[in-house]
Each structure stands twice: as C-alpha cells, then as structure tokens.
Design an enzyme around this catalytic site. Structure first.
Site, PDB file in Angstrom:
ATOM      1  N   CYS A 140       5.577   2.882   8.061  1.00 49.87           N
ATOM      2  CA  CYS A 140       5.621   4.180   8.734  1.00 49.87           C
ATOM      3  C   CYS A 140       4.426   5.008   8.308  1.00 49.87           C
ATOM      4  CB  CYS A 140       6.923   4.925   8.428  1.00 49.87           C
ATOM      5  SG  CYS A 140       7.040   5.513   6.716  1.00 49.87           S
ATOM      6  N   PRO A 153       0.848  -1.200   0.000  1.00 49.35           N
ATOM      7  CA  PRO A 153       0.000   0.000   0.000  1.00 49.35           C
ATOM      8  C   PRO A 153       0.885   1.252   0.000  1.00 49.35           C
ATOM      9  CG  PRO A 153       0.094  -0.919   2.206  1.00 49.35           C
ATOM     10  CD  PRO A 153       0.901  -1.842   1.330  1.00 49.35           C
ATOM     11  N   ASP A 193       6.129   2.572   1.581  1.00 45.84           N
ATOM     12  CA  ASP A 193       5.174   1.560   2.028  1.00 45.84           C
ATOM     13  C   ASP A 193       4.517   2.063   3.311  1.00 45.84           C
ATOM     14  OD1 ASP A 193       3.834  -0.651   3.017  1.00 45.84           O
ATOM     15  OD2 ASP A 193       5.415  -2.079   2.493  1.00 45.84           O
ATOM     16  N   HIS A 194       3.208   2.305   3.240  1.00 46.22           N
ATOM     17  CA  HIS A 194       2.525   2.897   4.393  1.00 46.22           C
ATOM     18  C   HIS A 194       2.414   1.922   5.565  1.00 46.22           C
ATOM     19  CE1 HIS A 194       0.630   6.394   5.905  1.00 46.22           C
ATOM     20  NE2 HIS A 194       0.183   6.831   4.742  1.00 46.22           N
ATOM     21  N   ARG A 195       2.773   0.661   5.369  1.00 49.48           N
ATOM     22  CA  ARG A 195       2.753  -0.281   6.491  1.00 49.48           C
ATOM     23  C   ARG A 195       3.931  -0.059   7.434  1.00 49.48           C
ATOM     24  NH1 ARG A 195       2.634  -5.775   3.186  1.00 49.48           N
ATOM     25  NH2 ARG A 195       4.273  -4.588   2.126  1.00 49.48           N
TER      26      ARG A 195
END
Length: 444
Positions: free
Chosen positions: A418, A241, A414-416
């Site tokens: 941070c 994501p 990658d928003h997972r």
C-alpha cells in the site's frame, strides 16, 4: 566520396544496459572533431557526455531528447573523409580516435600522418617527389612518440576521470577482464602519484605504530531462539521495504472506558485486548495491511481473517504468540487468550502452531517505559502497530489546555502492499478509536 560511419551508444560500464538522451550537443550538419562530446545521456547511476570517435559532418541523429536507447543502438552518423577518391582511404584512416571506447579506436595522429604519405604513394603509382625548398624550421623540443592502438577503456566516466587528473591511460595496466582499465585503476594511479615525494619535500621517517589488537570479548553463539529471531529479523530487513508513520493520541477516554467495564463486574478487561479490538476493526476497513507479498508470484495476498500476533518478551528472548481469529473475539475472549499465551510464553510451553500464522502484529513497547519505536515487521506480515507508554501531558481538549493521558502510536508497514495514504488512514482510524472508543460501537 566521403564515407558515412555509424556511431552506436557504447557500453557505459557497470552493467548498465540503456541510457536516456538528456540533451543533444550537436545538430545535423555540424562538424565534429574526434572525441568531441555529441550527446548527454543519463543512466541509472550518472549523467554522462558521450564522445564520438569520428571526425566529420553529422548527417543524422537517432532519438529525441527524453528517448531511452539500449546499448548498441545507433546514436548518430558522421560523414568522414575527403570527396577526392584518391584520398578516401587516407582520410578514413585519419578520422579515427586513439583514445575512446574499446572497439572505436584507430591509430594515433603521428602514425596517421606517416600512413597518409605511404598510401598516397601507392595511389599515385610514383615515388614521392623531392620536397620544395622551405624556410629553415624553428628548432623545437622533440615530442615523445604517441602510443599506438586504442586504450582498453569502456566507461566514459573512467576516461573523464583520467583526463581531468592528467593520467595517461596508455601507461596503465588494467585489472579488469582482458586488461580492461577500471575506475579503481585510475584512482590507484592517482593515489600513487599523490604519495610520490617530490624533491622539495623529503619524506620524514615515521616509525610504524604497533598494531592495535582487538580486545577479546565474550562470544555468544547465535543459535536456538536467539538465532531464529536474528534470522527472521534479518530476512525482514532484507526483503521488506518498510516505512513508519506515527501520531500522538489522547487515550484518556479509552482508559475511562476500560475502568467502567472493569467496574461492572466480571473478568477484568486488559488494555491490550481493547487495542486488539481496535486493530481488528481498522483492518476490516483497510484490508491491504492484513496481507503478505508472494515474491515468487509477484502478488499481494490479502487474507480474510485476522490472526493477531503480539510481541512478548521472555527470559529466552522475544517471541510473537498468535491469537487466532482475533476479528471474531470480544474483549473478554481476547483478554483471556492474551493471558493464556503470555503465561505459556514465559513458561516456554508455546507450540509451533501458536507461534506461526500471524497476519498482523501488535507491539506494546510502552511496557518498557518508552514513547516510540520503529520496529521491524514480523516477516512475512505487512504491518505492525506500535504502542508507546501512556503518560500525562498538556493537551488542548475542547478548546482548553488540560492534562490528558497521551500515547504515541506508530505503524510500520510494507510499502509494497500500500501507499502512505492507506497507512495514514489506518493509523488515523486507530487514533480516533483510542480518543473516542464509542467509534467502535459501529462494528459491535
């Protein structure tokens, strides 16, 4: 005496397993009719009013507004039937619904009335008395017999769609498991009804147009390097994501610093080597971006060293060579390694070890003459820094308008691993180093 029936949260369809109570539409002590909505719930896909299949007095509610209930949990209890013992069976039979969720329906109203008379005859043990003389009834048009039995519908959304559009669910044949009526069945019935011509509008014969053939093109197999790149980019887009942030930076001082280094003699320092030094320093401050996600273990793995990949376009396609231990190299060493790997990439001599193991990627797409981009992350890495072309632009410098060398920097992450604050802090630090290279002296 009255019979107390429990109404449970029904299966709302489409694989939903729970719902949140948004608003109660009835209170304890209220009289509810069959199919009257009693509660408004919110699922992962829609807001739904849930109808109760029983008519009677609400005796209890289960759950406050804002409570999340699983499918099958009690919603309310309803006292149905007459306090007259002789009429208990008849009233219980009369208080069912013939058009609600599967498992809650009983009989249609017309049949209920016939069964009430039959059961009263049995309860009293006598034949029914002759009816008393009554005024002659007003002749009315005969009503068609009501359909028997429950309708095979689970989702209240399907029932509401049919009710709002006047679709008789008894007339539909469901295409779901065990004849279950789905939303697609109701929509298909609506399309058929809309397509049915009326007497006032006779259909006009329109000749069928010949089908348009798709023009035959050149087919290029996705194999070899092109196929590997396609698979890796597709996997990255499926699993990661990603999000992108960007900022414009004044690169005038960075270009001056590079010119001063090259004027001092010795090997020439490349601009990408200076940007690599900036990346290594930024990753030391924000190690969350020098990581990957272990999906099986559901863990973020932060890596101790920076193995810096850089995008290189070759005749065979895009490759990403990796500079090992970039955080330990100076500008001269980075320049030499970039040159060696670039030459090997163009010649097709890169080894698998030189194309794998990267922890962060630097993408200098400015060489293609573009300002910005939102690149796809090099799976399984967590981030990529993009650098656009450096062009002269009007810029406010030291309070005055001047022409400066401006570059657009973008960070796809990658928003997972941070949140936006970390990504923004990383990009801002990179921009500060580009605008004031002396900031790097702290880490030299």
């Amino acid at each position: 005496m009255a019979q107390v029936l429990e109404f449970k949260l029904p299966d709302l369809g489409e694989g939903l397993t729970e719902a949140e109570i948004v608003r109660w539409l009835v209170a304890v002590g209220d009289v509810v009719a069959i199919d009257q909505p009693v509660v408004e719930v919110e699922t992962a896909k829609a807001m739904v009013e849930v109808p109760c299949p029983y008519g009677g007095v609400v005796t209890a509610r289960f759950g406050e507004e804002g409570t999340e209930l699983p499918v099958g949990a009690p919603l309310i209890t309803v006292a149905v039937g007459s306090p007259d013992p002789a009429g208990t069976a008849a009233e219980t039979e009369a208080e069912g619904s013939g058009n609600v969720l599967v498992g809650y329906g009983t009989q249609a109203p017309a049949r209920r009335r016939r069964r009430v008379r039959a059961q009263l005859t049995v309860a009293n043990g006598t034949a029914p008395a002759a009816p008393a003389p009554a005024p002659a009834p007003v002749p009315v048009a005969p009503e068609p017999p009501a359909p028997q039995g429950p309708v095979p519908v689970i989702s209240p959304l399907v029932r509401k769609l049919a009710r709002d559009n006047g679709v008789d669910l008894h007339a539909l044949r469901g295409t779901g498991p065990d004849g279950l009526i789905l939303r697609a069945d109701v929509e298909a019935a609506l399309r058929v009804e809309a397509a049915t011509p009326t007497e006032a509008t006779a259909p006009t014969e329109i000749p069928d147009a010949p089908p348009t053939a798709r023009p035959e093109g050149t087919r290029i197999p996705l194999k070899g390097l092109r196929g590997a790149v396609a698979e890796k980019l597709s996997r990255s887009r499926r699993e990661i994501p990603d999000a992108t942030c960007w900022v414009d930076a004044d690169a005038t001082e960075l270009l001056r610093a590079r010119a001063a280094m090259n004027a001092a003699g010795g090997p020439k320092i490349s601009l990408v080597a200076l940007l690599a030094r900036v990346c290594a320093a930024a990753l030391a401050r924000f190690p969350e971006l020098n990581s990957y996600v272990d999906t099986e273990a559901r863990e973020v793995v932060q890596l101790p060293g920076v193995h810096l990949g850089f995008a290189a376009q070759t005749e065979r396609g895009l490759v990403v060579p990796v500079v090992r231990d970039a955080h330990t190299r100076d500008a001269e060493s980075l320049t030499a390694e970039f040159a060696r790997l670039t030459e090997a990439a163009r010649a097709g001599r890169l080894t698998p070890a030189e194309l794998t193991g990267g922890t962060f990627t630097l993408n200098n797409y400015g060489v293609f003459g573009v300002d910005g981009s939102t690149p796809i992350i090099n799976h399984p890495e967590a981030a990529m820094l993009g650098v656009g072309r450096i062009v002269p632009k009007p810029w406010v410098h030291e309070g005055e308008l001047a022409v400066r060398q401006v570059v657009q920097l973008s960070l796809t992450f990658d928003h997972r691993v941070c949140d936006g604050g970390t990504a923004g802090g990383f990009l801002r630090y990179v921009a500060d180093c580009v605008e004031q290279p002396a900031v790097l002296l702290r880490t030299v």
